[in-house]
Write a protein that holds these residues in place. Structure first.
Motif, PDB file in Angstrom:
ATOM      1  N   GLN A  54       0.801  -1.228   0.000  1.00 60.85           N
ATOM      2  CA  GLN A  54       0.000   0.000   0.000  1.00 60.85           C
ATOM      3  C   GLN A  54       0.835   1.279   0.000  1.00 60.85           C
ATOM      4  O   GLN A  54       0.299   2.352  -0.276  1.00 60.85           O
ATOM      5  CB  GLN A  54      -0.959   0.010   1.209  1.00 60.85           C
ATOM      6  CG  GLN A  54      -1.987  -1.101   1.172  1.00 60.85           C
ATOM      7  CD  GLN A  54      -2.827  -1.056  -0.097  1.00 60.85           C
ATOM      8  OE1 GLN A  54      -3.264   0.015  -0.532  1.00 60.85           O
ATOM      9  NE2 GLN A  54      -3.016  -2.201  -0.730  1.00 60.85           N
TER      10      GLN A  54
ATOM     11  N   SER B 232     -10.020  -4.355   1.372  1.00 61.05           N
ATOM     12  CA  SER B 232     -10.766  -4.064   2.612  1.00 61.05           C
ATOM     13  C   SER B 232     -10.909  -2.565   2.861  1.00 61.05           C
ATOM     14  O   SER B 232     -11.428  -2.157   3.907  1.00 61.05           O
ATOM     15  CB  SER B 232     -10.065  -4.710   3.809  1.00 61.05           C
ATOM     16  OG  SER B 232     -10.052  -6.113   3.679  1.00 61.05           O
TER      17      SER B 232
ATOM     18  N   TYR C 122     -12.538   0.292   8.237  1.00 63.63           N
ATOM     19  CA  TYR C 122     -11.456  -0.319   9.026  1.00 63.63           C
ATOM     20  C   TYR C 122     -10.376   0.703   9.392  1.00 63.63           C
ATOM     21  O   TYR C 122      -9.812   0.656  10.487  1.00 63.63           O
ATOM     22  CB  TYR C 122     -10.838  -1.496   8.279  1.00 63.63           C
ATOM     23  CG  TYR C 122     -11.810  -2.620   8.029  1.00 63.63           C
ATOM     24  CD1 TYR C 122     -12.665  -3.067   9.034  1.00 63.63           C
ATOM     25  CD2 TYR C 122     -11.895  -3.239   6.783  1.00 63.63           C
ATOM     26  CE1 TYR C 122     -13.571  -4.087   8.810  1.00 63.63           C
ATOM     27  CE2 TYR C 122     -12.790  -4.266   6.547  1.00 63.63           C
ATOM     28  CZ  TYR C 122     -13.630  -4.689   7.563  1.00 63.63           C
ATOM     29  OH  TYR C 122     -14.528  -5.692   7.340  1.00 63.63           O
TER      30      TYR C 122
END
Ligand code: ACO
Length: 161
Positions: free
Chosen positions: A28, A83, A88
């Motif tokens: 990421q 996700s 989150y």
């Protein structure tokens, strides 16, 4: 879904969590050198908040508490791509703030990537640095291309509610 506080304390299950987490950061945060991610994630002065699904990490925040200076520096924050945008990232940040209250840290500092400025702003981070400079200067690492942001953690706000 569980949120865990993980440090490199020699416990094999913690090591396994941190190995997963550094892979998420690596994927990421492609601009961050992998060796640098590994070094900080496994550094014992750094702590991580890890969010797991079925026992597998799907995101986390790695930070370093400066206990005497009463603030924390967020080094890495990421949620796995499949996700993201499901809340989150917010759960992780709220948990981190609860940990900060427990550890008597009044602020967080971070260098936000341009894309993530909106996320940090949602969580109360501003480019306006209110903490006195002598408390953070020489502690917070300067990153090229990131925006230095700060967040005040209110000691009585129940961030996890
Ligand atoms: N820009 C603007 N707002 C955002 C962004 C963004 N990039 N990402 C999330 N938000 C907002 C959401 O809309 C949401 O707002 P709402 O509560 O009003 O609906 C809130 O922030 C929280 O959203 P979540 O779904 O909880 O965030 P997510 O789980 O997607 O995690 C994160 C956010 C960590 C930035 C994730 O998108 C990610 O991993 N991105 C890639 C890695 C990255 O850029 N990390 C930060 C780099 S800087 C650093 O690590 C110090």
């Amino acid at each position: 879904m569980r949120i865990l506080e993980v440090t490199n304390n020699g416990d094999p299950s913690n090591m396994e969590m941190l190995i997963h987490l550094k892979e998420i950061f690596h994927q990421q945060l492609p601009k961050m050198p992998k060796e640098y991610i590994v070094r900080l994630v496994f550094d014992r002065k750094h702590h991580s908040i890890v969010l797991t699904k079925k026992g597998v990490p799907i995101g986390g925040i790695t930070y370093r508490p400066f206990v005497e200076q009463k603030f924390g520096e967020i080094a890495f924050c990421a949620v796995a791509s499949n996700s993201q945008v499901q809340g989150y990232g917010s759960r992780l940040m709220n948990e981190l703030k609860m940990v900060a209250i427990r550890e008597d840290l009044s602020h967080f500092h971070t260098y936000a990537d341009n894309y993530a400025i909106g996320y940090f702003a949602k969580h109360g981070f501003t480019k306006n640095l209110t903490m006195s400079r002598d408390r953070w200067f020489n502690y917070v690492k300067d990153y090229d291309g990131g925006t230095h942001m700060e967040c005040y953690v209110h000691p009585t706000v129940p961030y996890m509610k």
